[in-house]
Write an enzyme that holds these catalytic residues in place. Structure first.
Site, short mmCIF file in Angstrom:
data_model
loop_
_atom_site.label_atom_id
_atom_site.label_comp_id
_atom_site.label_asym_id
_atom_site.label_seq_id
_atom_site.Cartn_x
_atom_site.Cartn_y
_atom_site.Cartn_z
N ARG A 25 0.83 -1.15 0.15
CA ARG A 25 -0.08 -0.01 0.10
C ARG A 25 0.91 1.25 0.03
NH1 ARG A 25 -2.84 -3.31 3.59
NH2 ARG A 25 -4.54 -4.22 2.49
N LYS A 28 4.28 11.05 -11.92
CA LYS A 28 3.27 10.35 -12.94
C LYS A 28 3.98 8.67 -13.04
CE LYS A 28 0.87 13.25 -15.84
NZ LYS A 28 0.72 13.80 -17.44
N GLU A 59 12.27 17.50 -25.22
CA GLU A 59 11.55 17.75 -24.22
C GLU A 59 12.01 19.12 -23.58
OE1 GLU A 59 8.58 16.35 -23.52
OE2 GLU A 59 8.80 14.10 -24.15
N LYS A 88 9.18 22.59 -14.69
CA LYS A 88 8.17 21.24 -14.72
C LYS A 88 7.71 21.45 -13.31
CE LYS A 88 6.79 16.60 -15.25
NZ LYS A 88 6.78 15.43 -15.95
N GLU A 144 -3.09 17.18 -13.08
CA GLU A 144 -3.39 17.75 -14.27
C GLU A 144 -5.11 17.90 -14.54
OE1 GLU A 144 -1.22 15.69 -17.21
OE2 GLU A 144 -2.98 15.81 -18.92
N ARG A 159 -1.07 21.45 -16.04
CA ARG A 159 -0.18 20.49 -16.36
C ARG A 159 -0.32 19.79 -17.85
NH1 ARG A 159 2.20 15.62 -12.30
NH2 ARG A 159 3.40 14.83 -13.74
N ASN A 172 2.01 18.43 -22.48
CA ASN A 172 1.62 17.68 -23.29
C ASN A 172 1.71 18.23 -24.84
OD1 ASN A 172 1.32 15.52 -21.80
ND2 ASN A 172 -0.83 15.78 -21.54
N HIS A 199 2.29 16.62 -28.17
CA HIS A 199 1.80 15.18 -28.04
C HIS A 199 0.83 14.64 -28.78
CE1 HIS A 199 4.90 15.80 -25.13
NE2 HIS A 199 4.62 14.53 -24.52
N HIS A 205 2.03 11.51 -30.90
CA HIS A 205 1.28 10.28 -30.44
C HIS A 205 0.88 9.59 -31.71
CE1 HIS A 205 0.65 10.68 -25.86
NE2 HIS A 205 1.68 10.50 -26.24
N HIS A 214 10.10 8.45 -29.06
CA HIS A 214 9.09 9.35 -28.28
C HIS A 214 9.53 10.82 -28.73
CE1 HIS A 214 5.89 10.78 -26.01
NE2 HIS A 214 6.58 11.50 -25.13
P1 NAD Z 1 14.07 4.41 -21.83
O1 NAD Z 1 13.90 4.11 -20.26
O2 NAD Z 1 13.57 3.35 -22.67
O3 NAD Z 1 15.43 4.50 -21.84
C1 NAD Z 1 16.14 4.72 -23.36
C2 NAD Z 1 17.15 3.79 -23.40
O4 NAD Z 1 18.52 4.40 -22.73
C3 NAD Z 1 17.15 2.34 -22.92
O5 NAD Z 1 17.42 1.37 -23.71
C4 NAD Z 1 17.85 2.59 -21.65
O6 NAD Z 1 17.98 1.30 -20.93
C5 NAD Z 1 18.98 3.25 -22.11
N1 NAD Z 1 19.81 4.00 -21.01
C6 NAD Z 1 19.21 4.55 -19.86
N2 NAD Z 1 20.27 5.18 -19.48
C7 NAD Z 1 21.13 5.07 -20.16
C8 NAD Z 1 22.75 5.78 -19.95
N3 NAD Z 1 23.21 6.44 -18.88
N4 NAD Z 1 23.45 5.41 -20.97
C9 NAD Z 1 23.35 4.21 -21.87
N5 NAD Z 1 22.08 3.93 -22.08
C10 NAD Z 1 21.10 4.23 -21.12
O7 NAD Z 1 13.51 5.75 -22.52
P2 NAD Z 1 13.08 7.33 -21.79
O8 NAD Z 1 13.33 8.09 -23.23
O9 NAD Z 1 14.30 7.57 -20.79
O10 NAD Z 1 12.06 7.41 -21.00
C11 NAD Z 1 10.69 6.91 -21.65
C12 NAD Z 1 9.59 6.60 -20.97
O11 NAD Z 1 9.20 7.49 -20.11
C13 NAD Z 1 8.12 5.94 -21.70
O12 NAD Z 1 7.73 4.83 -21.14
C14 NAD Z 1 7.44 7.23 -21.36
O13 NAD Z 1 6.05 6.90 -21.30
C15 NAD Z 1 7.74 7.56 -20.02
N6 NAD Z 1 7.73 8.94 -19.75
C16 NAD Z 1 6.91 9.08 -18.50
C17 NAD Z 1 6.87 10.64 -17.96
C18 NAD Z 1 6.25 10.88 -16.83
O14 NAD Z 1 5.79 11.94 -16.42
N7 NAD Z 1 6.02 9.70 -15.85
C19 NAD Z 1 7.01 11.48 -18.82
C20 NAD Z 1 7.62 11.26 -20.30
C21 NAD Z 1 7.74 9.97 -20.31
N1 GLY Z 2 5.07 14.33 -18.90
C1 GLY Z 2 3.90 15.08 -18.82
C2 GLY Z 2 3.72 15.42 -17.41
O1 GLY Z 2 4.39 14.98 -16.57
O2 GLY Z 2 2.70 15.67 -17.00
#
Ligand code: NAD
Ligand code: GLY
Length: 369
Positions: free
Chosen positions: A119, A141, A183, A225, A235, A239, A243, A246, A250, A263
């Site tokens: 929990r 998030k 971003e 942010k 949001e 917030r 996006n 997006h 998307h 992305h």
């Molecule tokens: P990811 O986590 O897939 O990382 C990208 C690649 O880089 C992976 O292969 C990873 O293993 C590798 N990697 C990570 N750190 C490294 C380093 N220092 N050196 C070498 N390789 C490295 O992708 P991302 O772009 O970091 O994140 C995308 C994800 O984030 C998506 O699932 C998306 O939905 C999510 N996201 C969430 C939010 C939120 O607010 N929570 C916002 C934007 C995106």
């Molecule tokens: N990446 C969008 C948010 O955190 O709201």
């Protein structure tokens, strides 16, 4: 070391940014319950690079770790179960702290595991991609994908600490760096015109991974942010500006198939399309639209949708997006650089023209992976 604070009352937390923070015992200690356990969650790519250094900063605690497969396709309930099984096998109780060591996939998974294990337990974000350092690790998030939709299962759940070690970006592939820069540019466009000017002056330094430029861009992005999230954590309004790009992005991502464009690359094209529609609406000047295209191009990011997706297909994909959100197609549009608004008030013919004209037959000249 620049430290920001996300101000959310009793759920406030620091965001520490700087090179070499991994392995520093004093940054972790205040945020982990003394004498209690820690579980580091990471993946097969990041573990060989940074797990040992992370564990070196946690020698005051009883530390376990779990290494997950790498990839968006593993951001699932099944992988979440792997984390829960590791926690139960190692007898972690409610006083444990989970540590997410990796990009946004690991951060979102670990955050959701922390939100639901017994929990709710504490967690710390150690983002190692630029995208995660400027966006996903901040704001709470968390979640996983469902076969019927991305990020469909999750929770708002804030960490105790975000620790962005900028030195970890040295090993990031070029395309992943670019996806994070998209971003960063987003913050300039939606609410920080001065930062946009800074980016115009420093984009080459960012692409060259100049440490000072990266630290500054990460700090300023996180500050933007944190301000937005502090005002609208769940949001209900502002917030949603985060996006920007997006709705188009998307559609491109889904239309091409996940992983063809990253992305951030799809969002870059989406921001360029949103700028085009904003100019057609008579809001953004042609000169400012050109500045946006120039900056994205210098960042080696796409500024047009791929020709493989015609306007009918893009509209269809955006309509699906609409059904899963508010039931009404809304865009984040620009009144000017640094001033975004949420608008359902756009001319459908102008949208059609944007989709018809902002497409390229050229293969994407992406930065090498
Ligand atoms: P990811 O986590 O897939 O990382 C990208 C690649 O880089 C992976 O292969 C990873 O293993 C590798 N990697 C990570 N750190 C490294 C380093 N220092 N050196 C070498 N390789 C490295 O992708 P991302 O772009 O970091 O994140 C995308 C994800 O984030 C998506 O699932 C998306 O939905 C999510 N996201 C969430 C939010 C939120 O607010 N929570 C916002 C934007 C995106
Ligand atoms: N990446 C969008 C948010 O955190 O709201």
């Amino acid at each position: 070391m620049p430290t920001l604070h996300l101000d959310l009352g009793s759920r406030s937390y620091p965001i520490c940014i700087g090179p070499g923070l991994l392995g520093q015992r004093d940054v972790f200690a205040p945020h982990i319950i003394a004498g209690q356990k820690v579980m580091v969650v990471t993946n097969t790519t990041v573990a060989p690079l940074y797990l040992e250094r992370t564990l070196a900063g946690l020698t005051d605690f009883q530390c376990d770790h779990v290494i997950l497969p790498d990839g968006e396709q593993y951001k699932t309930l099944e992988t979440l179960d792997t984390i829960f099984t590791a926690l139960l096998n190692q007898r972690h109780d409610r006083s444990t702290t989970l540590i997410a060591l990796g990009g946004g996939v690991i951060g979102d998974l670990t955050g959701f595991a922390a939100a639901s294990y017994q929990r709710g337990v504490n967690f710390i974000q150690i983002p190692t991609t630029l995208l995660a350092q400027v966006d996903s690790s901040v704001g709470g998030k968390t979640g996983v994908n469902h076969p019927l939709g991305k990020n469909m299962i999750g929770a708002f759940y804030q960490p105790q600490l975000v620790l962005a070690d900028t030195a970890t970006l040295n090993t990031l592939p070029e395309r992943e760096l670019g996806a994070g820069i998209a971003e960063v540019i987003k913050y300039g466009l939606i609410r920080d015109a001065e930062f946009f000017v800074w980016l115009e002056q420093n984009i080459d330094a960012l692409r060259a991974r100049d440490p000072a430029a990266l630290s500054y861009a990460i700090e300023r992005s996180c500050r933007n942010k944190a301000e937005v999230v502090a005002r609208d954590e769940r949001e209900s309004g502002e917030r949603a500006l985060l996006n920007f790009g997006h709705t188009f992005g998307h559609a491109i991502e889904t239309g091409l198939g996940y992983g063809v464009w990253l992305h951030g690359e799809a969002i870059a094209a989406g921001m360029a399309l949103a700028a085009d529609l904003s100019r057609r609406q008579g809001w953004l000047s042609g000169a400012d639209q050109q500045r946006i295209i120039d900056l994205l191009t210098r960042a080696r990011l796409p500024t047009q949708a791929p020709a493989a997706l015609d306007s009918e297909r893009l509209l269809e994909l955006m309509a699906v997006d609409k059904k899963v959100s508010s039931g009404k197609l809304r865009f984040i549009l620009l009144k000017a650089i640094g001033h975004a608004v949420i608008s359902a008030d756009f001319d459908a013919r102008m949208l059609q023209t944007t989709l018809d004209t902002c497409r390229t037959e050229q293969p994407l000249a992406l930065a090498p992976a």
